[in-house]
Design a protein around this motif. Structure first.
Motif, short mmCIF file in Angstrom:
data_model
loop_
_atom_site.label_atom_id
_atom_site.label_comp_id
_atom_site.label_asym_id
_atom_site.label_seq_id
_atom_site.Cartn_x
_atom_site.Cartn_y
_atom_site.Cartn_z
N TYR A 364 64.02 123.80 -9.10
CA TYR A 364 64.38 122.41 -8.67
C TYR A 364 63.81 121.70 -9.23
N ILE A 365 64.83 120.75 -10.49
CA ILE A 365 64.33 119.45 -10.95
C ILE A 365 65.21 117.90 -9.92
N ALA A 366 64.68 117.15 -9.98
CA ALA A 366 65.52 116.17 -8.73
C ALA A 366 65.48 114.79 -10.26
N LEU A 367 66.19 114.34 -10.22
CA LEU A 367 66.80 113.37 -11.32
C LEU A 367 67.35 111.98 -10.57
N PRO A 368 66.23 111.22 -10.78
CA PRO A 368 66.71 109.84 -9.44
C PRO A 368 67.91 109.11 -9.76
N THR A 369 68.83 109.21 -8.79
CA THR A 369 70.41 108.47 -9.11
C THR A 369 69.97 106.83 -9.21
N PHE A 370 69.53 105.85 -9.71
CA PHE A 370 69.17 104.52 -9.77
C PHE A 370 70.69 104.22 -8.64
N TYR A 371 70.65 103.34 -8.01
CA TYR A 371 71.76 102.98 -7.44
C TYR A 371 71.03 101.58 -6.26
N LYS A 372 72.75 101.04 -5.96
CA LYS A 372 72.18 99.33 -5.00
C LYS A 372 73.17 100.29 -3.88
N SER A 373 72.86 98.95 -3.13
CA SER A 373 72.83 99.41 -1.87
C SER A 373 74.55 99.19 -1.39
N LYS A 381 76.96 111.43 -5.22
CA LYS A 381 77.16 111.57 -7.10
C LYS A 381 75.63 112.38 -6.42
N SER A 382 75.31 112.62 -5.75
CA SER A 382 74.07 112.98 -5.44
C SER A 382 74.31 114.33 -4.10
N ASP A 383 72.82 114.90 -4.73
CA ASP A 383 73.21 116.25 -3.00
C ASP A 383 71.40 115.87 -2.24
N GLY A 384 70.65 115.10 -2.06
CA GLY A 384 69.92 114.74 -1.40
C GLY A 384 69.04 113.35 -2.06
N PHE A 385 68.01 112.98 -1.09
CA PHE A 385 67.10 111.77 -1.05
C PHE A 385 65.15 112.52 -0.75
N PHE A 386 64.55 112.10 -1.11
CA PHE A 386 62.80 112.06 -0.83
C PHE A 386 62.55 110.27 -0.39
N ILE A 387 61.25 110.49 0.48
CA ILE A 387 60.13 110.01 0.81
C ILE A 387 59.57 108.68 0.12
N ILE A 388 59.07 107.76 -0.58
CA ILE A 388 57.63 107.48 -1.43
C ILE A 388 57.40 106.47 0.07
N PRO A 389 56.17 106.93 0.98
CA PRO A 389 55.71 106.07 1.97
C PRO A 389 55.21 104.97 1.15
N ARG A 390 55.28 104.14 1.92
CA ARG A 390 55.01 102.62 1.63
C ARG A 390 53.04 102.11 1.47
N GLU A 391 52.74 102.49 1.36
CA GLU A 391 51.33 102.40 0.52
C GLU A 391 51.25 103.39 -0.97
N SER A 392 52.64 103.52 -1.04
CA SER A 392 52.27 104.07 -2.70
C SER A 392 53.58 103.58 -2.95
N GLU A 393 51.99 103.22 -4.63
CA GLU A 393 53.58 102.19 -5.82
C GLU A 393 54.29 103.28 -6.16
N GLY A 394 54.71 104.19 -6.15
CA GLY A 394 55.54 105.57 -6.90
C GLY A 394 55.52 106.36 -6.44
N VAL A 395 55.87 107.54 -7.69
CA VAL A 395 55.54 108.65 -8.01
C VAL A 395 56.20 108.25 -9.17
N MET A 396 54.54 109.87 -9.58
CA MET A 396 54.77 109.99 -11.36
C MET A 396 55.20 110.63 -11.69
N LYS A 397 56.06 111.25 -12.93
CA LYS A 397 56.23 112.55 -13.18
C LYS A 397 55.72 113.37 -12.84
N ASP A 398 56.76 114.87 -13.05
CA ASP A 398 56.46 116.31 -13.34
C ASP A 398 55.80 116.21 -11.45
N SER A 399 55.51 114.87 -10.48
CA SER A 399 55.79 115.56 -9.46
C SER A 399 56.27 116.30 -8.32
N ILE A 400 55.78 117.14 -7.44
CA ILE A 400 56.67 117.77 -6.61
C ILE A 400 56.79 116.96 -5.24
#
Length: 406
Positions: A364-373, A381-400
């Motif tokens: 599976y590949i995940a394509l972020p849906t850039f959104y406004k609340s 238009k989306s299938d699900g979501f993943f969580i970025i922890p508070r202490e993280s500055e983001g997630v790199m391409k190809d991360s699982i």
């Protein structure tokens, strides 16, 4: 002023304050139990199945008699009878003997496996010729293999599914003790909110949140009640909240939870005797302007007015809290997916990132849906979501990432 809390701290605080929240039980027919929560452990009073049962149409054998059988050198066994469905067998096998057995039939004494009809020949000479060996237990469900007498087959807090009902029926249980459905009053607030049946002027939006929350709660398995739209003033909100306190077990109010001048929820709570504000603000995105209080022993949640933010606060805060009340310890279903792009996140809040899923090269590949609340199309238009922890500055391409499915 109360500080904003992390999601985990908010849930812990809610659990601490409502540890004495009691949901009573009732007994219902299993045909009316789908989606309900089991009140106490269900223990099997019998073994299922209560006999060794064939899973195929074939011939019951003593497995050692079949060793070495092949198309070239079939094994010959004397046919001494057949098994009748629904009746205990009155046959015991000796070495060199076999009986015909249908799917679901009880194995005769001394037999320990079944050879499928497809791997046998019957020349009507009183013998069956096996063209394939059969190991012990082959094509057999053993007594107690599904569950043994005394096993706990369903636990307190399990949500009843179609599979669960099958288990109960197999045990001969026609009625089951479940938690009663708690009632949740749903209030929408805002001068700009209009009923979905009304024509809008240029500054109005339709009431999305109460319908989305109503159906989420209905799907959860409890009783939601829509209470309409209330204008953004203290008197009107105070009146409807006090009405809910006498009628419902939980109160959800959307809108009026941020710290702006026109947002009146905090003022209403300060006017209610005995109301204890637990937190005002969550360190999550979307969903920061969230408030929760304990009024008597009634949980109160003030959700953001923006539909996407309200949805995520419900899914990430309110629903886990409701699961706690029902002793439901099940986990969210997630799948692993590879992220297609860098996704920065440096706002100091735990962020839910909405994604569209595709399948490529057996993953599976995940394509972020850039959104406004405020956008209501983001979820559809989306299938699900993943969580970025508070202490993280983001997630790199190809991360699982672990994607929670909608």
């Amino acid at each position: 002023m109360l500080e904003a809390l992390s999601l985990s701290d908010a849930l812990n605080l809610l659990e601490l304050n409502f540890k004495d929240f009691i949901i009573k039980s009732e007994t219902v027919n299993i045909n009316e139990s789908l989606g309900r929560y089991i009140y106490s452990d269900v223990q099997s009073d019998q073994s299922i199945p209560n006999f060794n049962r064939s899973t195929v149409d074939g011939y019951a054998v003593i497995s050692s008699d079949s060793f070495g059988a092949s198309d070239s050198y079939p094994c010959r066994l004397k046919l001494i009878g057949s098994i009748k469905m629904g009746a205990p067998p009155d046959i015991s096998l000796s070495s060199g003997e076999t009986v015909y057995i249908p799917t679901g039939g009880e194995l005769p004494n001394n037999s320990d496996s079944v050879v499928m009809v497809e791997y046998t020949d019957n020349y009507k000479d009183g013998y069956i010729y096996l063209n394939k060996p059969s190991s012990p237990g082959n094509n057999v469900i053993l007594k107690g293999e599904d569950c043994k007498q005394g096993d706990v087959v369903l636990k307190k807090g399990d949500k009843i599914s179609v599979k669960t009902i099958g288990i109960l029926a197999g045990l001969g249980i026609s009625e089951i003790e479940v938690y009663k459905k708690i009632t949740v009053g749903i209030i929408s607030t805002g001068d700009e909110i209009a009923d979905i049946t009304k024509n809008l002027n240029n500054s109005q939006v339709r009431d999305i949140n109460s319908y989305a929350l109503f159906n989420e709660l209905l799907n959860f398995g409890i009783t939601p009640i829509q209470l309409g739209i209330v204008k953004d003033n203290v008197e009107d909100i105070n009146r409807i909240v006090n009405y809910c306190l006498s009628k419902y077990d939980v109160i959800l109010l959307s809108g009026g939870s941020s710290k702006g001048i026109k947002d009146e929820t905090i003022n209403v709570l300060n006017r209610i005797p005995g109301a204890k504000i637990l937190f005002h603000g969550l360190l999550i995105k979307p969903g920061k302007p969230t408030i929760s209080a304990k009024i008597g022993n009634i949980p109160f949640f003030g959700l953001p007015g923006q539909p996407l933010a309200a949805y995520f606060v419900y899914k990430r805060l309110v629903e886990p809290f409701l699961k706690y009340l029902y002793n439901d310890v099940s986990n969210q279903f997630t799948i692993k997916a590879r992220l297609t792009t860098n996704y920065p996140s440096n706002n100091g809040r735990e962020e839910a990132v909405i994604v569209k899923l595709n399948s490529e090269n057996n993953e599976y590949i995940a394509l972020p849906t850039f959104y406004k609340s405020g956008l209501i199309s983001s979820l559809s238009k989306s299938d699900g979501f993943f969580i970025i922890p508070r202490e993280s500055e983001g997630v790199m391409k190809d991360s699982i990432v672990d994607v929670v499915l909608f």
